[in-house]
Motif scaffolding. Structure first.
Motif, PDB file in Angstrom:
ATOM      1  N   ASP A   1      22.191  32.127 104.408  1.00 57.39           N
ATOM      2  CA  ASP A   1      21.820  32.913 103.227  1.00 57.39           C
ATOM      3  C   ASP A   1      22.862  32.840 102.107  1.00 57.39           C
ATOM      4  OD1 ASP A   1      19.562  33.658 104.619  1.00 57.39           O
ATOM      5  OD2 ASP A   1      20.412  35.566 105.282  1.00 57.39           O
ATOM      6  N   ASP A   2      23.698  31.790 102.122  1.00 60.71           N
ATOM      7  CA  ASP A   2      24.653  31.583 101.037  1.00 60.71           C
ATOM      8  C   ASP A   2      24.002  30.734  99.943  1.00 60.71           C
ATOM      9  OD1 ASP A   2      26.773  32.955 102.299  1.00 60.71           O
ATOM     10  OD2 ASP A   2      27.203  31.181 103.528  1.00 60.71           O
ATOM     11  N   GLN A   3      24.275  31.067  98.694  1.00 56.63           N
ATOM     12  CA  GLN A   3      23.663  30.366  97.568  1.00 56.63           C
ATOM     13  C   GLN A   3      24.249  28.972  97.410  1.00 56.63           C
ATOM     14  OE1 GLN A   3      24.434  30.810  93.035  1.00 56.63           O
ATOM     15  NE2 GLN A   3      22.955  32.409  93.529  1.00 56.63           N
ATOM     16  N   LEU A   4      23.353  27.983  97.285  1.00 59.50           N
ATOM     17  CA  LEU A   4      23.750  26.599  97.033  1.00 59.50           C
ATOM     18  C   LEU A   4      23.420  26.170  95.609  1.00 59.50           C
ATOM     19  CD1 LEU A   4      22.458  24.938 100.341  1.00 59.50           C
ATOM     20  CD2 LEU A   4      24.806  25.647  99.821  1.00 59.50           C
ATOM     21  N   TYR A   5      22.326  26.703  95.062  1.00 56.86           N
ATOM     22  CA  TYR A   5      21.897  26.338  93.708  1.00 56.86           C
ATOM     23  C   TYR A   5      21.140  27.515  93.122  1.00 56.86           C
ATOM     24  CZ  TYR A   5      19.958  23.558  89.868  1.00 56.86           C
ATOM     25  OH  TYR A   5      19.636  23.072  88.635  1.00 56.86           O
TER      26      TYR A   5
ATOM     27  N   SER B   1      12.712  18.815 103.564  1.00 55.08           N
ATOM     28  CA  SER B   1      13.384  17.534 103.375  1.00 55.08           C
ATOM     29  C   SER B   1      14.824  17.782 102.916  1.00 55.08           C
ATOM     30  CB  SER B   1      12.637  16.684 102.349  1.00 55.08           C
ATOM     31  OG  SER B   1      12.503  17.388 101.134  1.00 55.08           O
ATOM     32  N   ALA B   2      15.631  16.749 103.011  1.00 57.03           N
ATOM     33  CA  ALA B   2      17.038  16.863 102.618  1.00 57.03           C
ATOM     34  C   ALA B   2      17.163  16.945 101.094  1.00 57.03           C
ATOM     35  CB  ALA B   2      17.818  15.671 103.145  1.00 57.03           C
ATOM     36  N   LEU B   3      18.138  17.719 100.628  1.00 57.53           N
ATOM     37  CA  LEU B   3      18.406  17.859  99.203  1.00 57.53           C
ATOM     38  C   LEU B   3      19.817  17.363  98.882  1.00 57.53           C
ATOM     39  CD1 LEU B   3      17.034  21.402  98.224  1.00 57.53           C
ATOM     40  CD2 LEU B   3      15.997  19.176  97.770  1.00 57.53           C
TER      41      LEU B   3
ATOM     42  N   GLY C   1      21.816  18.320  88.542  1.00 56.94           N
ATOM     43  CA  GLY C   1      22.629  18.574  89.722  1.00 56.94           C
ATOM     44  C   GLY C   1      21.839  18.830  90.983  1.00 56.94           C
ATOM     45  N   LEU C   2      20.512  18.564  90.975  1.00 59.17           N
ATOM     46  CA  LEU C   2      19.666  18.822  92.133  1.00 59.17           C
ATOM     47  C   LEU C   2      18.654  17.692  92.259  1.00 59.17           C
ATOM     48  CD1 LEU C   2      18.699  20.738  94.396  1.00 59.17           C
ATOM     49  CD2 LEU C   2      17.271  21.878  92.692  1.00 59.17           C
ATOM     50  N   PHE C   3      18.651  17.011  93.406  1.00 53.96           N
ATOM     51  CA  PHE C   3      17.771  15.866  93.624  1.00 53.96           C
ATOM     52  C   PHE C   3      17.230  15.919  95.070  1.00 53.96           C
ATOM     53  CE2 PHE C   3      21.267  14.718  90.819  1.00 53.96           C
ATOM     54  CZ  PHE C   3      20.608  14.306  89.679  1.00 53.96           C
ATOM     55  N   PRO C   4      16.011  15.419  95.340  1.00 47.89           N
ATOM     56  CA  PRO C   4      14.981  15.082  94.340  1.00 47.89           C
ATOM     57  C   PRO C   4      14.138  16.312  94.010  1.00 47.89           C
ATOM     58  CG  PRO C   4      14.271  14.417  96.527  1.00 47.89           C
ATOM     59  CD  PRO C   4      15.605  15.071  96.716  1.00 47.89           C
ATOM     60  N   LEU C   5      13.940  16.542  92.743  1.00 44.04           N
ATOM     61  CA  LEU C   5      13.182  17.723  92.303  1.00 44.04           C
ATOM     62  C   LEU C   5      11.727  17.680  92.740  1.00 44.04           C
ATOM     63  CD1 LEU C   5      14.383  18.614  88.686  1.00 44.04           C
ATOM     64  CD2 LEU C   5      14.375  20.097  90.701  1.00 44.04           C
ATOM     65  N   ASN C   6      11.170  16.476  92.884  1.00 44.22           N
ATOM     66  CA  ASN C   6       9.755  16.392  93.259  1.00 44.22           C
ATOM     67  C   ASN C   6       9.497  16.977  94.653  1.00 44.22           C
ATOM     68  OD1 ASN C   6      11.205  13.906  94.125  1.00 44.22           O
ATOM     69  ND2 ASN C   6       9.238  13.437  95.086  1.00 44.22           N
ATOM     70  N   GLU C   7      10.546  17.104  95.484  1.00 45.81           N
ATOM     71  CA  GLU C   7      10.383  17.713  96.801  1.00 45.81           C
ATOM     72  C   GLU C   7      10.204  19.229  96.705  1.00 45.81           C
ATOM     73  OE1 GLU C   7      10.135  16.089  99.578  1.00 45.81           O
ATOM     74  OE2 GLU C   7      10.711  14.078  98.909  1.00 45.81           O
ATOM     75  N   LEU C   8      10.488  19.787  95.529  1.00 46.55           N
ATOM     76  CA  LEU C   8      10.419  21.236  95.345  1.00 46.55           C
ATOM     77  C   LEU C   8       9.263  21.667  94.444  1.00 46.55           C
ATOM     78  CD1 LEU C   8      14.221  21.913  94.680  1.00 46.55           C
ATOM     79  CD2 LEU C   8      12.994  22.148  96.842  1.00 46.55           C
TER      80      LEU C   8
ATOM     81  N   LEU D   1      28.148  18.818  96.656  1.00 42.62           N
ATOM     82  CA  LEU D   1      27.977  19.142  98.070  1.00 42.62           C
ATOM     83  C   LEU D   1      27.426  17.931  98.813  1.00 42.62           C
ATOM     84  CD1 LEU D   1      26.258  22.652  97.714  1.00 42.62           C
ATOM     85  CD2 LEU D   1      28.676  22.222  98.189  1.00 42.62           C
ATOM     86  N   VAL D   2      27.645  17.907 100.122  1.00 43.74           N
ATOM     87  CA  VAL D   2      27.030  16.873 100.934  1.00 43.74           C
ATOM     88  C   VAL D   2      25.533  17.153 101.033  1.00 43.74           C
ATOM     89  CG1 VAL D   2      29.136  16.489 102.258  1.00 43.74           C
ATOM     90  CG2 VAL D   2      27.465  18.169 103.065  1.00 43.74           C
ATOM     91  N   ASP D   3      24.752  16.164 101.505  1.00 47.69           N
ATOM     92  CA  ASP D   3      23.302  16.362 101.639  1.00 47.69           C
ATOM     93  C   ASP D   3      23.014  17.593 102.489  1.00 47.69           C
ATOM     94  OD1 ASP D   3      23.165  14.092 100.202  1.00 47.69           O
ATOM     95  OD2 ASP D   3      22.083  12.903 101.691  1.00 47.69           O
ATOM     96  N   GLN D   4      22.036  18.387 102.041  1.00 50.32           N
ATOM     97  CA  GLN D   4      21.728  19.657 102.687  1.00 50.32           C
ATOM     98  C   GLN D   4      20.402  19.582 103.430  1.00 50.32           C
ATOM     99  OE1 GLN D   4      23.858  22.479 102.481  1.00 50.32           O
ATOM    100  NE2 GLN D   4      25.232  20.910 101.623  1.00 50.32           N
ATOM    101  N   LEU D   5      20.409  20.054 104.692  1.00 49.65           N
ATOM    102  CA  LEU D   5      19.199  20.118 105.507  1.00 49.65           C
ATOM    103  C   LEU D   5      18.845  21.573 105.801  1.00 49.65           C
ATOM    104  CD1 LEU D   5      20.000  17.304 108.102  1.00 49.65           C
ATOM    105  CD2 LEU D   5      18.370  17.160 106.214  1.00 49.65           C
ATOM    106  N   ASN D   6      17.541  21.821 106.037  1.00 45.69           N
ATOM    107  CA  ASN D   6      17.050  23.167 106.394  1.00 45.69           C
ATOM    108  C   ASN D   6      17.498  24.240 105.395  1.00 45.69           C
ATOM    109  OD1 ASN D   6      15.729  22.268 108.756  1.00 45.69           O
ATOM    110  ND2 ASN D   6      17.659  22.351 109.893  1.00 45.69           N
ATOM    111  N   THR D   7      17.380  23.901 104.131  1.00 43.98           N
ATOM    112  CA  THR D   7      17.672  24.879 103.085  1.00 43.98           C
ATOM    113  C   THR D   7      16.424  25.726 102.792  1.00 43.98           C
ATOM    114  OG1 THR D   7      17.192  23.147 101.465  1.00 43.98           O
ATOM    115  CG2 THR D   7      19.512  23.545 102.001  1.00 43.98           C
ATOM    116  N   LYS D   8      16.609  26.825 102.067  1.00 41.31           N
ATOM    117  CA  LYS D   8      15.535  27.760 101.776  1.00 41.31           C
ATOM    118  C   LYS D   8      15.373  27.937 100.267  1.00 41.31           C
ATOM    119  CE  LYS D   8      15.335  28.565 106.211  1.00 41.31           C
ATOM    120  NZ  LYS D   8      14.227  28.058 107.051  1.00 41.31           N
TER     121      LYS D   8
END
Length: 265
Positions: free
Chosen positions: A242-246, A187-189, A50-57, A194-201
């Motif tokens: 600061d809301d949880q996405l994953y 990078s975008a996740l 449920g999380l892509f792309p993992l290599n970005e993390l 959910l829609v593509d996410q930008l500027n996540t933490k």
């Protein structure tokens, strides 16, 4: 320099490489300490969905400059101001303002001594840091005392320890410390549902209990070995509010570390 491995944390293995440099400049009763610390963290994920792309993390970087100024207030009192600009990013793209953190702390301390306990120090202040996720204002408390010459006791928040100086070359230390990282994902996740996410933490925080052994190889070289338990209260991806996405889970882990320090005297 220090290298540590968290062996198994909710289907994730984490390895940390830490490099640091510190230089003090003393002038009369004032002292400026300049520190530069770099943390590279590698993540090995297993069975994640449920999380892509993992290599970005799979890798994060944190570079922190610490400018700490201590000055005499008179009557055994001193003030401390520390400014800690920090870059915390996955660095898969160019840097942006989202990669910067502006941490600091300010405190007042009192030092005294007596014939029984020797030198003692008590400090109180405020800390702006990422100990519990996004930067927040927290209390800072520190009490330090040397007991029976060979034992150094340190109590407070966020760090506690008791150290035993066995002899000139060997030291044992039991430590407990709160710590956390708040890293910009540059990078975008794609997160399922959910829609593509930008500027996540990428957020991880908790505390660490460790038993360490320091061995002085020669006057300027000291090695360290630590083993202990990493308690993880949160390991997740958050949005800018600061809301949880994953949620990666809150599994804790045994850890092992080895390091070496050189004193430029």
């Amino acid at each position: 320099m220090d290298y540590s491995v968290w062996t198994e944390m909710e289907n994730t293995t984490i390895s940390n490489l830490t490099l640091g440099f510190r230089q003090g400049i003393l002038k009369n009763s004032e002292k400026l300490v300049v520190s530069l610390d770099y943390l590279k963290r590698d993540f090995d994920f297993f069975d994640r969905e449920g999380l892509f792309p993992l290599n970005e993390l799979e890798q994060s970087h944190q570079l922190q400059l610490d400018l700490a100024y201590r000055y005499d207030l008179g009557g055994s009192l001193s003030g401390i101001l520390s400014f800690r600009p920090t870059i915390a990013s996955t660095w898969t793209n160019s840097l942006s303002n989202e990669d910067f953190l502006w941490n600091f702390y300010a405190a007042i301390s009192k030092t005294w001594s007596d014939g029984h306990s020797g030198r003692q120090q008590l400090g109180i202040g405020v800390l702006y840091d990422t100990l519990f996720g996004s930067p927040s204002v927290l209390p800072w408390v520190h009490y330090e005392a040397r007991v029976f010459r060979r034992i150094l006791l340190s109590l407070g928040f966020p760090y506690n320890s008791i150290g035993l100086q066995v002899n000139k070359r060997n030291q044992l230390i039991l430590e407990h410390e709160f710590s956390g990282t708040y890293t910009n994902i540059s990078s975008a996740l794609q997160i399922e549902g959910l829609v593509d996410q930008l500027n996540t933490k990428l957020v991880q925080f908790g505390s660490q209990l460790a038993l360490g052994y320091h061995f002085r190889l020669q006057p300027n070289f000291t090695t360290s070995t630590r083993v202990g338990y990493q308690f993880v209260d949160a390991f997740e991806i958050q949005d800018g509010a600061d809301d949880q996405l994953y949620d990666f889970g809150q599994g804790s882990s045994l850890f092992f570390s080895m390091g070496i320090m050189y004193n430029f005297k």
